[in-house]
Design an enzyme around this catalytic site. Structure first.
Site: not given
Length: 245
Positions: A18, A122, A133-134, A136-137
Site C-alpha cells: 500500500d 494529540d 480504512t487506514a 482514520a479507522l
C-alpha cells in the site's frame, strides 16, 4: 507530464504494498495514467491483483478488458503569509501532530465558510474515503465507501468528549491553524511530510487530479473489508433455531 514519462503511456504497473501504491498515485495522478496495482507486500488493501496472477492481468489489459475506478485525492499545502512553502497530493490522509506524539496541541480549524472551531488533541487527521480504512479507522473514524463524496476530520486522542469525527462534503476546503507555540509535524499518506511552524497554516482541498485504478473485475468493497480487515465475519456461533412450544 513529469520527466521520463511518454505522453502515449496507457497504463502503469505498480509492484509493492500500500505504501508503494500511495507514492505512485502522488507521482502519476497529474499524468492521468491508470495504475494496475500488484500486491507484493503485506496488507495490499489498495492492490488489484497478486504477482502470481500478473501474466493473466496483462492479457486482460492488452485485450482492453478492464475498467478504471477514480478515487478522490487531496491537495495539501503549508502556507505562510500567503506563500506556499510546501505542497503534496494525498490519497489517504493528512496528519498533523506534535513531535513526539505524546502531548496535547490546540488546533483552530475552518471547514468551508463555517465558524472556526478549537480542538484540543494529540493531533488531527483529515481523511478521504480511501483513507477511512487506514489511520482514520485506527483513530476511531467510520469506514466510508469510496463512492461517497465526503471527507472526514478526526481528532487523535481528543481531550474533550465533545470532539468526535466530523464528516462533511468533499467540496469544502479546510484550513488548520496550529494554536501552539512549538513546531508541529505533518505527514501525508504516511511517507511524505514536513514541519509546520506556529506562523504557518495548513490548507487542504479536493484536488483536480484523481487516483485512477485499473479494475479487472467489478469492485466489491465489502468483500475487501471482509478479506483484509475481517469486517462482517462471524466471531461467535449463531444461536441455533429453537422451536417454541
Amino acid at each position: 507530464m513529469p520527466t521520463g514519462f511518454d505522453s502515449r503511456v496507457e497504463f502503469a504497473i505498480v509492484l509493492g504494498g500500500d505504501g508503494t501504491v500511495l507514492s505512485a498515485c502522488r507521482q502519476l495522478a497529474s499524468c492521468n495514467i491508470p495504475l494496475l496495482t500488484v500486491n507484493t507486500g503485506h496488507m495490499g488493501f489498495l492492490t488489484e491483483t497478486y504477482l502470481n496472477h500478473l501474466s493473466d492481468a496483462i492479457d486482460l489489459l492488452l485485450a482492453d478488458t478492464y475498467t478504471v475506478e477514480e478515487r478522490v485525492m487531496l491537495s495539501v499545502q503549508v502556507v505562510r503569509d500567503d506563500v506556499v512553502l510546501w505542497e503534496a497530493l494525498s490519497l489517504n490522509e493528512m496528519v498533523l501532530h506534535k513531535e513526539p506524539l505524546t502531548g496535547m496541541c490546540h488546533f483552530e480549524i475552518e471547514v468551508g465558510q463555517h465558524a472556526r472551531v478549537d480542538i484540543a488533541a494529540d493531533g488531527v487527521i483529515l481523511s478521504t474515503p480511501t483513507g477511512s480504512t487506514a489511520y482514520a479507522l485506527s483513530a476511531g473514524g467510520p469506514v466510508i465507501t469510496p463512492d461517497v463524496p465526503v471527507l472526514q476530520l478526526i481528532p487523535i486522542c481528543a481531550h474533550s468528549l465533545a470532539s468526535r469525527a466530523l464528516v462533511f462534503s468533499e467540496t469544502e476546503p479546510v484550513e488548520i491553524f496550529p494554536a501552539h507555540s512549538e513546531q508541529l509535524v505533518m505527514m501525508v499518506d504516511g511517507n511524505a511530510g514536513c514541519y509546520v511552524s506556529p506562523a504557518d497554516r495548513v490548507r487542504i482541498h479536493k484536488s483536480r487530479y484523481a487516483a485512477r485504478f485499473i479494475r479487472l473485475s467489478s469492485p466489491e468493497f465489502f468483500k475487501i473489508l471482509r478479506e483484509k480487515l475481517g469486517w462482517g465475519l462471524p466471531h461467535i456461533a449463531k444461536p441455533a433455531s429453537v422451536e417454541l412450544p
